[in-house]
Design a protein around this motif. Structure first.
Motif, PDB file in Angstrom:
ATOM      1  N   GLU A   8       0.816  -1.218   0.000  1.00 15.98           N
ATOM      2  CA  GLU A   8       0.000   0.000   0.000  1.00 15.98           C
ATOM      3  C   GLU A   8       0.849   1.268   0.000  1.00 15.98           C
ATOM      4  N   GLY A   9       2.034   1.192   0.578  1.00 15.74           N
ATOM      5  CA  GLY A   9       2.873   2.387   0.656  1.00 15.74           C
ATOM      6  C   GLY A   9       3.621   2.699  -0.623  1.00 15.74           C
ATOM      7  N   MET A  10       3.647   1.773  -1.568  1.00 14.70           N
ATOM      8  CA  MET A  10       4.477   1.940  -2.755  1.00 14.70           C
ATOM      9  C   MET A  10       4.034   3.066  -3.698  1.00 14.70           C
ATOM     10  N   PRO A  11       2.729   3.305  -3.909  1.00 16.07           N
ATOM     11  CA  PRO A  11       2.343   4.400  -4.804  1.00 16.07           C
ATOM     12  C   PRO A  11       2.730   5.780  -4.302  1.00 16.07           C
ATOM     13  N   LEU A  12       3.075   5.885  -3.024  1.00  8.43           N
ATOM     14  CA  LEU A  12       3.406   7.195  -2.458  1.00  8.43           C
ATOM     15  C   LEU A  12       4.702   7.764  -3.016  1.00  8.43           C
ATOM     16  N   ALA A  13       5.488   6.938  -3.705  1.00  5.18           N
ATOM     17  CA  ALA A  13       6.719   7.441  -4.312  1.00  5.18           C
ATOM     18  C   ALA A  13       6.424   8.239  -5.566  1.00  5.18           C
ATOM     19  N   ALA A  14       5.228   8.073  -6.135  1.00  3.33           N
ATOM     20  CA  ALA A  14       4.842   8.801  -7.334  1.00  3.33           C
ATOM     21  C   ALA A  14       4.151  10.111  -6.936  1.00  3.33           C
ATOM     22  N   HIS A  15       3.252  10.585  -7.775  1.00  2.00           N
ATOM     23  CA  HIS A  15       2.553  11.839  -7.497  1.00  2.00           C
ATOM     24  C   HIS A  15       1.388  11.619  -6.528  1.00  2.00           C
ATOM     25  N   HIS A  16       0.709  12.737  -6.188  1.00  3.79           N
ATOM     26  CA  HIS A  16      -0.495  12.714  -5.359  1.00  3.79           C
ATOM     27  C   HIS A  16      -0.217  12.149  -3.973  1.00  3.79           C
ATOM     28  N   GLN A  17       0.906  12.506  -3.394  1.00  7.03           N
ATOM     29  CA  GLN A  17       1.282  11.966  -2.089  1.00  7.03           C
ATOM     30  C   GLN A  17       0.312  12.375  -0.991  1.00  7.03           C
ATOM     31  N   THR A  18      -0.117  13.639  -1.004  1.00 10.92           N
ATOM     32  CA  THR A  18      -0.982  14.139   0.060  1.00 10.92           C
ATOM     33  C   THR A  18      -2.299  13.384   0.085  1.00 10.92           C
ATOM     34  N   GLN A  19      -2.944  13.275  -1.091  1.00 15.39           N
ATOM     35  CA  GLN A  19      -4.229  12.590  -1.153  1.00 15.39           C
ATOM     36  C   GLN A  19      -4.108  11.138  -0.725  1.00 15.39           C
ATOM     37  N   LEU A  20      -3.110  10.448  -1.240  1.00 19.68           N
ATOM     38  CA  LEU A  20      -2.940   9.028  -0.929  1.00 19.68           C
ATOM     39  C   LEU A  20      -2.575   8.792   0.528  1.00 19.68           C
ATOM     40  N   THR A  21      -1.746   9.648   1.068  1.00 17.97           N
ATOM     41  CA  THR A  21      -1.318   9.480   2.460  1.00 17.97           C
ATOM     42  C   THR A  21      -2.510   9.473   3.402  1.00 17.97           C
TER      43      THR A  21
END
Length: 248
Positions: free
Chosen positions: A117-130
């Protein structure tokens, strides 16, 4: 959003929700169901509006292969749930759990799920995903804490296990960041495929939450659930409209 803040939000949300089982009643799940509905709809909308377009836009190979990896992620999550028993959806199952048995399958599958689940946070949209992932971890960590509470494990060991679970998503973020920057061999060329697998996992998790949360009868209209779902989609859509001039 800084890496330190992302890690802090992800860890604290999961760890605090897990240890909350020592302080609150575990049989009152109405609030957890509303959080589930909101986080499920938010995660689904983020996946459709942000992650899927991004991975197709940056993919270097044919679009068809990306679809295969999305499908692989969906099926992989289906397999994981055979071991986790749906705890990542906030399901609390401890009626058949022996107090002397340690739920190895559940713990390992949940940690692997949280890592991915944490892997997409390396790309864009970090705030929304976090914030979406953090909200999703609230009922999941509470369910895990409740399960561990009904074993013969000591309080100290339960807290340690909850800390391990809470650390998995930050570790997934750090690992994927290293991949995306090319710091781990030549694995960065597979980064979009890894993201596609995670997208499939997110699609499975979010849709399952939306179908199951709210009431025993999944087809019965639930006003509070619909409001929570509507809010989740609205917040994600607002982020999409604010970000679209810069990222699309």
């Amino acid at each position: 959003m800084s890496a330190t803040l992302i890690i802090a939000i992800l860890f604290i949300s999961a760890f605090a929700s897990g240890i909350a089982v020592f302080f609150v009643k575990r049989d009152n799940t109405n609030s957890l169901k509303l959080i589930l509905s909101f986080s499920g709809s938010y995660l689904f909308a983020i996946t459709v509006l942000h992650l899927i377009p991004h991975v197709y836009h940056t993919h270097s190979a044919t679009d068809e292969t990306i679809g295969l990896f999305v499908l692989l992620g969906f099926l992989f999550q289906l397999i994981l749930e055979q071991f986790s028993h749906g705890i990542e959806h906030g399901h609390i199952h401890h009626t058949h759990q022996s107090r002397s048995a340690f739920p190895y399958g559940i713990m390992i599958s949940l940690c692997l799920h949280a890592l991915l689940e944490g892997m997409p946070l390396a790309a864009h949209h970090q705030t929304q995903l976090t914030f979406g992932i953090a909200l999703h971890h609230v009922p999941a960590a509470f369910a895990l804490g409740s399960l561990l509470f009904h074993t013969s494990l000591s309080k100290r060991y339960i807290i340690l296990l909850l800390a391990v679970f809470a650390a998995m998503t930050p570790l997934g973020y750090l690992f994927s960041s290293a991949i995306s920057k090319g710091e781990i061999g030549h694995v960065e060329q597979y980064f979009d495929r890894i993201m596609a697998v995670v997208i499939g996992i997110f699609l499975h998790i979010s849709t399952t939450i939306l179908f199951e949360s709210g009431s025993a009868d999944h087809h019965k209209f639930n006003k509070k659930k619909m409001v929570a779902v509507g809010l989740g989609v609205a917040v994600s859509l607002l982020n999409f409209l604010l970000d679209s001039p810069h990222t699309h």
